[in-house]
Design an enzyme around this catalytic site. Structure first.
Site, PDB file in Angstrom:
ATOM      1  N   GLY A  87      52.625  -5.869  56.468  1.00  0.00           N
ATOM      2  CA  GLY A  87      51.705  -5.271  55.740  1.00  0.00           C
ATOM      3  C   GLY A  87      50.394  -5.854  56.244  1.00  0.00           C
ATOM      4  O   GLY A  87      49.335  -6.138  55.343  1.00  0.00           O
TER       5      GLY A  87
ATOM      6  N   ALA B  86      47.932  -2.918  60.518  1.00  0.00           N
ATOM      7  CA  ALA B  86      48.519  -1.709  60.609  1.00  0.00           C
ATOM      8  C   ALA B  86      49.455  -1.001  59.782  1.00  0.00           C
ATOM      9  O   ALA B  86      49.739   0.107  59.835  1.00  0.00           O
ATOM     10  CB  ALA B  86      49.459  -2.357  62.129  1.00  0.00           C
TER      11      ALA B  86
ATOM     12  N   ILE C 257      47.610 -11.365  60.426  1.00  0.00           N
ATOM     13  CA  ILE C 257      46.753 -11.931  61.535  1.00  0.00           C
ATOM     14  C   ILE C 257      45.222 -12.293  61.088  1.00  0.00           C
ATOM     15  O   ILE C 257      44.690 -13.278  61.105  1.00  0.00           O
ATOM     16  CB  ILE C 257      46.554 -11.493  62.954  1.00  0.00           C
TER      17      ILE C 257
ATOM     18  N   VAL D 262      42.554 -11.174  61.473  1.00  0.00           N
ATOM     19  CA  VAL D 262      41.044 -10.973  62.114  1.00  0.00           C
ATOM     20  C   VAL D 262      41.046  -9.403  62.259  1.00  0.00           C
ATOM     21  O   VAL D 262      41.986  -8.587  62.075  1.00  0.00           O
ATOM     22  CB  VAL D 262      40.945 -11.713  63.635  1.00  0.00           C
TER      23      VAL D 262
ATOM     24  N   ALA E 163      35.899  -5.640  63.201  1.00  0.00           N
ATOM     25  CA  ALA E 163      34.942  -4.849  63.774  1.00  0.00           C
ATOM     26  C   ALA E 163      35.681  -3.412  64.338  1.00  0.00           C
ATOM     27  O   ALA E 163      36.694  -3.533  64.888  1.00  0.00           O
ATOM     28  CB  ALA E 163      34.186  -5.381  65.103  1.00  0.00           C
TER      29      ALA E 163
ATOM     30  N   LYS F  43      27.940  -0.653  61.743  1.00  0.00           N
ATOM     31  CA  LYS F  43      28.015  -1.264  63.256  1.00  0.00           C
ATOM     32  C   LYS F  43      27.371  -0.249  64.289  1.00  0.00           C
ATOM     33  O   LYS F  43      28.099   0.988  64.263  1.00  0.00           O
ATOM     34  CB  LYS F  43      29.398  -1.676  63.569  1.00  0.00           C
TER      35      LYS F  43
ATOM     36  N   LEU G  92      49.797  -4.535  66.740  1.00  0.00           N
ATOM     37  CA  LEU G  92      49.940  -5.619  67.538  1.00  0.00           C
ATOM     38  C   LEU G  92      51.405  -5.738  68.010  1.00  0.00           C
ATOM     39  O   LEU G  92      51.560  -6.131  69.219  1.00  0.00           O
ATOM     40  CB  LEU G  92      49.546  -7.075  66.838  1.00  0.00           C
TER      41      LEU G  92
ATOM     42  N   THR H 150      38.971  -2.439  69.881  1.00  0.00           N
ATOM     43  CA  THR H 150      39.712  -1.311  70.099  1.00  0.00           C
ATOM     44  C   THR H 150      41.025  -1.372  69.323  1.00  0.00           C
ATOM     45  O   THR H 150      41.808  -0.214  69.241  1.00  0.00           O
ATOM     46  CB  THR H 150      39.906  -0.912  71.668  1.00  0.00           C
TER      47      THR H 150
ATOM     48  N   ILE I 215      42.246  -1.632  66.213  1.00  0.00           N
ATOM     49  CA  ILE I 215      42.179  -0.783  65.074  1.00  0.00           C
ATOM     50  C   ILE I 215      42.202   0.833  65.415  1.00  0.00           C
ATOM     51  O   ILE I 215      43.033   1.875  64.914  1.00  0.00           O
ATOM     52  CB  ILE I 215      41.252  -1.072  63.902  1.00  0.00           C
TER      53      ILE I 215
END
Ligand SMILES: Cc1cc2nc3c(=O)[nH]c(=O)nc-3n(C[C@H](O)[C@H](O)[C@H](O)COP(=O)(O)OP(=O)(O)OC[C@H]3O[C@@H](n4cnc5c(N)ncnc54)[C@H](O)[C@@H]3O)c2cc1C
Length: 500
Positions: free
Chosen positions: A14, A17, A47, A49, A52, A80, A335, A346, A348
């Protein structure tokens, strides 16, 4: 035929991803033809993080139908316009990788040739004067791309920075509201069909069992199903992308958020800075072969622009990819399918890429091998093109003299990359395959920034007099400067959209 249809999809994990996959499946499975269940472990957590993004995020947000204002509010997001690279070609060097296109709307690839021709003739203009997106970013301004293809504003491009925890929570609410069921527990037992080896059931430490026809492995770096059970194998790319650790730490926001990420090179790696509405995300990515965690942490903390809001959190990783991301009835997304490194934000995108390919190849219960093979082929090509772009940043760092960078400068780069570089230096052409993620403007920005130069341009330009070429470039530069001046500040635009 209908008895071969998938009846239940189980998503393990969860994090970003898992919930992106759940939201996408919930959206396309309406009215529901199959069940979608997601299982995650509070004890393991995410995780946390990955804040961006790159412009392909718009594809996903459109697919699930997210409202931009609500999304910005809920995830404390900022806009961004690109990434500023500091120190990558030696201390004091800096360049910008904009998400938009260079030149005037009609220029397309020809802009690069015009500019190279002018440079070879001694013209002093910087290529950054010809990127509206760069000009806006450097002035702290923001505007969305215009839909009119003839408008100079159509050359703008953007993505977002957001709070990864809030994004996962936002997508969770979205997916649960559309029928995805969430289960909490640590999966401790994985059962397989004795003949096919297909995964049939996951059981948690509390004894809850989830059966399914298709399993999406979003369990993070551990790849519990794809590697832990199915032993897909891992292709190690650390000889190209040598960093293997990161320290992440948020800090207080001290000024209005700037509309871009900053990536600052250090002796042993690089530091990210990601401005959000409520705080700034920071991290140090480094090679444990050239520095220790304490030194990396002290350089990171010494380079924050606000008070740290937590202790730095250590993340270990290995760059590379799973040899097969789709194996039997398991598809690894996120991941669990591999990790390159976060330099160009990159991951995401690669989650989305996995989701898009899964949707177009959505299988029947027997998960035909041809679907898996096609997925692995096209997803693999996507990952490799991203890898080459990242390797280019590391290998072209002649201005840096520390051992890590010297080692990167001497490495033998992937063949495709070497050929791309050679082609550019000889002809000024940026050769891309049709589905490569980073397009001409991205390559041009980074090639220029990292000091690669072309010695020729497209001969067709010789049909125009050199003075006319210069005059044309002068007009475009003025048009861009004028357009940039009319854009609102990033902060003002953000407030307008979030209603805050
Ligand atoms: C240092 C760093 C910086 C990054 N920066 C960026 C960036 O700027 N932009 C970007 O696009 N990407 C970035 N990424 C990548 C990004 O963080 C990930 O792609 C994204 O967060 C997705 O992670 P995930 O969901 O695959 O895994 P995770 O967030 O690790 O989630 C794994 C899930 O699996 C569950 N799980 C695991 N094992 C079990 C079990 N046994 N039982 C039950 N549940 C289990 C966990 O509870 C969790 O819910 C970065 C990554 C790193 C390491």
């Amino acid at each position: 035929m209908s008895d071969r249809r998938i009846r239940k999809v189980v998503i393990l994990g969860g994090g970003t991803a898992g919930w992106m996959t759940a939201a996408a499946l919930a959206k396309v499975n309406s009215p529901p033809q199959f069940e979608v269940a997601l299982i995650e472990s509070d004890e393991i957590g995410i995780i946390g993080v990955g804040e961006a993004t790159i412009p392909t995020i718009h594809w996903f947000n459109r697919l699930v139908g997210l409202d931009e204002g609500e999304f910005l509010r809920e995830t404390k997001a900022t806009f961004k316009l690109g990434i500023e690279f500091v120190g990558w070609n030696g201390e004091g060097s800096r360049y910008f990788h904009p998400f938009g296109r260079y030149g005037a709307p009609a220029d397309a690839q020809m802009f690069f040739h015009r500019w190279i021709r002018a440079q070879l003739g001694g013209a002093p203009d910087s290529h950054t004067d010809f990127s509206l997106t760069t000009q806006a970013a450097m002035a702290g301004k923001f505007g969305p791309p215009a839909t009119d293809p003839n408008s100079i504003f159509s050359t703008l491009g953007y993505a977002y920075h957001f709070d990864a925890g809030l994004y996962a929570a936002y997508l969770r609410r979205f997916a649960e509201a559309r029928g995805v069921t969430r289960h909490e527990g640590k999966v401790e037992k994985v059962e397989q069909h004795p003949e096919t080896g297909f995964i049939t059931r996951l059981t948690t430490h509390r004894g809850e069992a989830l059966e399914g026809d298709l399993f999406i492995d979003c369990s993070g770096l551990r790849g519990l199903l794809i590697e832990g059970t199915l032993k897909a194998g891992f292709e190690d790319w650390s000889h190209w992308l040598p960093c293997d650790r990161a320290l992440a730490v948020p800090c207080e926001r001290v000024a209005d958020p700037i509309p871009y990420t900053r990536a600052t090179a250090h002796a042993f790696g690089w530091q990210w800075r990601i401005p959000l509405q409520h705080r700034t995300g920071n991290g140090m990515v480094y090679s444990s072969h050239v520095t220790g965690d304490d030194e990396a942490a002290s350089v990171l903390l010494a380079n924050l622009d606000g008070k740290a809001l937590a202790d730095p959190r250590l993340i270990r990783f290995q760059t590379g990819r799973r040899k097969a991301s789709w194996n039997k009835n398991v598809v690894a997304i996120g991941l669990s399918s591999g990790f390159l490194e976060p330099l160009e934000s990159t991951s995401i995108h690669l989650i989305q890429s996995g989701i898009a390919k899964l949707l177009s190849l959505f299988p029947t219960r027997d998960c035909p091998e041809e679907a898996a093979a096609q997925f692995n082929r096209v997803y693999g090509a996507d990952v490799e093109s991203v890898r080459d772009f990242l390797v280019f940043h590391y290998s072209r760092t002649e201005g840096r003299t520390e051992p890590l960078w010297r080692q990167c400068q001497q490495m033998k780069v992937p063949e495709e990359l070497a050929s791309k570089e050679g082609h550019f230096t000889r002809t000024g052409r940026i050769v891309l395959s049709t589905d490569e993620l980073f397009r001409e403007s991205s390559w041009f920005a980074v090639m220029m920034g990292q000091g690669l130069r072309a010695s020729d341009y497209n001969p067709l330009l010789d049909t125009m007099a050199a003075a006319d070429n210069l005059a044309y470039l002068g007009q475009v530069r003025q048009q861009i400067a004028k357009a940039a001046a009319t854009l609102p500040s990033h902060e003002e635009y953000l407030r307008r959209l979030t209603g805050s």
